[in-house]
Write a protein that holds these residues in place. Structure first.
Motif, PDB file in Angstrom:
ATOM      1  N   ALA A   1       0.826  -1.212   0.000  1.00 52.46           N
ATOM      2  CA  ALA A   1       0.000   0.000   0.000  1.00 52.46           C
ATOM      3  C   ALA A   1       0.854   1.252   0.000  1.00 52.46           C
ATOM      4  O   ALA A   1       0.431   2.304  -0.508  1.00 52.46           O
ATOM      5  CB  ALA A   1      -0.914   0.002   1.224  1.00 52.46           C
ATOM      6  N   ALA A   2       2.074   1.156   0.565  1.00 51.93           N
ATOM      7  CA  ALA A   2       2.987   2.297   0.581  1.00 51.93           C
ATOM      8  C   ALA A   2       3.784   2.402  -0.703  1.00 51.93           C
ATOM      9  O   ALA A   2       4.637   3.288  -0.829  1.00 51.93           O
ATOM     10  CB  ALA A   2       3.933   2.172   1.762  1.00 51.93           C
ATOM     11  N   GLY A   3       3.540   1.509  -1.661  1.00 45.60           N
ATOM     12  CA  GLY A   3       4.247   1.554  -2.922  1.00 45.60           C
ATOM     13  C   GLY A   3       5.597   0.892  -2.904  1.00 45.60           C
ATOM     14  O   GLY A   3       6.436   1.155  -3.773  1.00 45.60           O
ATOM     15  N   VAL A   4       5.811   0.002  -1.957  1.00 45.56           N
ATOM     16  CA  VAL A   4       7.086  -0.703  -1.846  1.00 45.56           C
ATOM     17  C   VAL A   4       6.922  -2.092  -2.442  1.00 45.56           C
ATOM     18  O   VAL A   4       6.028  -2.856  -2.020  1.00 45.56           O
ATOM     19  CB  VAL A   4       7.542  -0.807  -0.375  1.00 45.56           C
ATOM     20  N   ASP A   5       7.744  -2.406  -3.428  1.00 43.63           N
ATOM     21  CA  ASP A   5       7.720  -3.732  -4.055  1.00 43.63           C
ATOM     22  C   ASP A   5       8.281  -4.735  -3.048  1.00 43.63           C
ATOM     23  O   ASP A   5       9.462  -4.698  -2.709  1.00 43.63           O
ATOM     24  CB  ASP A   5       8.552  -3.711  -5.326  1.00 43.63           C
ATOM     25  N   THR A   6       7.424  -5.629  -2.552  1.00 40.95           N
ATOM     26  CA  THR A   6       7.799  -6.525  -1.463  1.00 40.95           C
ATOM     27  C   THR A   6       7.825  -7.961  -1.950  1.00 40.95           C
ATOM     28  O   THR A   6       6.893  -8.429  -2.619  1.00 40.95           O
ATOM     29  CB  THR A   6       6.811  -6.393  -0.285  1.00 40.95           C
TER      30      THR A   6
ATOM     31  N   GLU B   1       8.893  -4.823  13.556  1.00 44.65           N
ATOM     32  CA  GLU B   1       9.811  -3.707  13.751  1.00 44.65           C
ATOM     33  C   GLU B   1      10.483  -3.319  12.443  1.00 44.65           C
ATOM     34  O   GLU B   1      10.671  -2.125  12.158  1.00 44.65           O
ATOM     35  CB  GLU B   1      10.864  -4.062  14.799  1.00 44.65           C
ATOM     36  N   GLY B   2      10.882  -4.314  11.653  1.00 49.67           N
ATOM     37  CA  GLY B   2      11.498  -3.998  10.370  1.00 49.67           C
ATOM     38  C   GLY B   2      10.566  -3.216   9.460  1.00 49.67           C
ATOM     39  O   GLY B   2      10.994  -2.282   8.762  1.00 49.67           O
ATOM     40  N   THR B   3       9.296  -3.572   9.460  1.00 45.99           N
ATOM     41  CA  THR B   3       8.312  -2.860   8.636  1.00 45.99           C
ATOM     42  C   THR B   3       8.126  -1.433   9.126  1.00 45.99           C
ATOM     43  O   THR B   3       8.104  -0.478   8.344  1.00 45.99           O
ATOM     44  CB  THR B   3       6.977  -3.610   8.655  1.00 45.99           C
ATOM     45  N   THR B   4       7.977  -1.289  10.447  1.00 44.46           N
ATOM     46  CA  THR B   4       7.821   0.052  11.017  1.00 44.46           C
ATOM     47  C   THR B   4       9.041   0.910  10.729  1.00 44.46           C
ATOM     48  O   THR B   4       8.929   2.092  10.376  1.00 44.46           O
ATOM     49  CB  THR B   4       7.593  -0.054  12.533  1.00 44.46           C
ATOM     50  N   ASN B   5      10.202   0.335  10.869  1.00 44.31           N
ATOM     51  CA  ASN B   5      11.449   1.058  10.628  1.00 44.31           C
ATOM     52  C   ASN B   5      11.528   1.526   9.171  1.00 44.31           C
ATOM     53  O   ASN B   5      11.962   2.647   8.883  1.00 44.31           O
ATOM     54  CB  ASN B   5      12.628   0.151  10.965  1.00 44.31           C
ATOM     55  N   LEU B   6      11.120   0.658   8.260  1.00 47.20           N
ATOM     56  CA  LEU B   6      11.154   1.009   6.833  1.00 47.20           C
ATOM     57  C   LEU B   6      10.203   2.174   6.539  1.00 47.20           C
ATOM     58  O   LEU B   6      10.568   3.125   5.837  1.00 47.20           O
ATOM     59  CB  LEU B   6      10.790  -0.219   6.006  1.00 47.20           C
ATOM     60  N   LEU B   7       8.975   2.097   7.065  1.00 46.74           N
ATOM     61  CA  LEU B   7       7.988   3.133   6.779  1.00 46.74           C
ATOM     62  C   LEU B   7       8.366   4.481   7.389  1.00 46.74           C
ATOM     63  O   LEU B   7       8.095   5.531   6.792  1.00 46.74           O
ATOM     64  CB  LEU B   7       6.613   2.695   7.298  1.00 46.74           C
ATOM     65  N   ARG B   8       9.001   4.451   8.534  1.00 53.46           N
ATOM     66  CA  ARG B   8       9.290   5.706   9.239  1.00 53.46           C
ATOM     67  C   ARG B   8      10.633   6.314   8.857  1.00 53.46           C
ATOM     68  O   ARG B   8      10.810   7.525   8.933  1.00 53.46           O
ATOM     69  CB  ARG B   8       9.246   5.465  10.749  1.00 53.46           C
ATOM     70  N   HIS B   9      11.602   5.485   8.470  1.00 51.22           N
ATOM     71  CA  HIS B   9      12.976   5.986   8.331  1.00 51.22           C
ATOM     72  C   HIS B   9      13.596   5.734   6.959  1.00 51.22           C
ATOM     73  O   HIS B   9      14.814   5.834   6.833  1.00 51.22           O
ATOM     74  CB  HIS B   9      13.875   5.338   9.399  1.00 51.22           C
ATOM     75  N   SER B  10      12.803   5.392   5.963  1.00 56.18           N
ATOM     76  CA  SER B  10      13.421   5.129   4.661  1.00 56.18           C
ATOM     77  C   SER B  10      12.512   5.595   3.529  1.00 56.18           C
ATOM     78  O   SER B  10      11.329   5.890   3.738  1.00 56.18           O
ATOM     79  CB  SER B  10      13.716   3.633   4.496  1.00 56.18           C
TER      80      SER B  10
END
Length: 368
Positions: free
Chosen positions: A268-273, A291-300
């Protein structure tokens, strides 16, 4: 968490010591008063008894706090003199104060010297009294009387010493219980803080993402915007449920559910997963995905993410690292604590265009 005994027991422990030690301290003066040996001896007994009480209680109350009073060698010597010298004026009735000297010596003298001196005091006092008052012929009855008196003195000395040690242990137990209670509070505070970050971080990120998407869709596709708004409400309700679960320490995360939710949220955030492999279900690995998902959305600003699952391991790789400092945040620290609790490890690799989070747990843990 509170101690399971009344606090007044600790607060009134000094009174317990006074109740047990004062009768022995005043026994000598009371014996002289009862004998009525004349005005002079009575005055000497009262004065010596008062001084003895001050010295002995000073030693006892300090020892109960596991400290030695200032100048204790001098005050212990003074107590010994007050306990023995008046015998020349007061006679054999002034024998009980010797017991207090033995107890004080056991409490104040270091190491084995205290115990040795304490038991020796009763024996030495009997020899002293025998030398002063026992000039008649030695008989079997005299020997038995001497042994009896020395034994009784040793028993009383040990009893007085034991009461002080008991109060000291009670104080130590109380202090330990309070420290354990404080430690439990601190652990619970850390747990709540960590769980709030790990659980609500992703939920709030999802709410923000869906809200922004709904705003963009509203002018061009009202139905899709309505669906995103409904998703925001659903995510908010789930976050509220998670918050209640945190307070009761009842929240459980499932690796499969977390991987599915992460893939949907990142898409949904446009990240090819891409999800590769399978992993043995383990709560720590589930927390790692969250945590990895949250970290990606907030800091990358990632456009690609790969979630690699293995036996007892999870690795998340993305290509949008903004700052190396994201590897040292509170979320990663909390994840390290979770992994360390089960003997696992957390490693973070930051490259120019790649961020890799890898979490492993022991195979035996992962198999459960």
């Amino acid at each position: 968490m509170t101690p399971d005994y009344p606090h007044w027991i600790v607060r009134r422990a000094p009174w317990f010591l006074l109740a047990l030690h004062l009768p022995i301290v005043v026994l000598g003066p009371v014996t002289i008063l009862v004998d009525g040996s004349g005005d002079g001896p009575v005055a000497v007994a009262v004065l010596a008894g008062a001084l003895l009480a001050v010295l002995h209680l000073r030693h006892v109350l300090a020892a109960a706090r596991d400290v030695r009073p200032v100048g204790w060698p001098l005050t212990l010597s003074a107590q010994a003199l007050v306990a023995e010298v008046p015998v020349f004026w007061l006679g054999e009735g002034w024998s009980a104060p010797t017991i207090t000297v033995g107890a004080a010596a056991m409490l104040l003298l270091p190491g084995g010297w205290g115990r040795t001196a304490g038991f020796a005091v009763g024996f030495a006092a009997c020899l002293f009294n025998q030398g002063v008052f026992g000039r008649e012929m030695v008989t079997a009855d005299k020997v038995l009387g001497f042994a009896y008196t020395a034994g009784i003195s040793a028993v009383f000395i040990l009893a007085l010493y034991g009461t002080v040690r008991l109060v000291r242990l009670l104080n130590e137990l109380h202090q330990t219980r309070m420290e354990l209670a404080q430690s439990a509070v601190e652990r619970e505070r850390v747990r709540v803080s960590r769980d709030l970050h790990d659980l609500l971080g992703q939920s709030l990120s999802a709410i923000s993402l869906k809200g922004d998407l709904a705003v963009r869709l509203l002018p061009i596709d009202a139905a899709a915007a309505h669906a995103e708004i409904a998703g925001v409400a659903q995510t908010a309700r789930a976050a509220l449920h998670d918050m209640y679960a945190i307070t009761r320490d009842e929240h459980a995360v499932v690796l499969g559910d977390e991987v599915t939710a992460a893939a949907a949220l990142l898409a949904a955030a446009g990240v090819d997963t891409e999800v590769v492999g399978t992993a043995t279900p383990h709560p720590v690995l589930a927390w790692a995905v969250r945590e990895g998902t949250t970290n990606l959305l907030r800091h990358s600003d990632a456009t690609r993410c790969t979630i690699t699952l293995g036996r007892g391991s999870v690795e998340m790789t993305n290509d949008g690292i903004r700052s190396p400092r994201s590897a040292d945040g509170s979320g990663i620290a909390g994840l390290r604590a979770r992994a360390a609790a089960v003997g696992g490890t957390v490693s973070v690799v930051v490259r120019a265009d790649e961020f890799v989070l890898r979490v492993t747990v022991p195979a035996t843990e992962g198999d459960t």
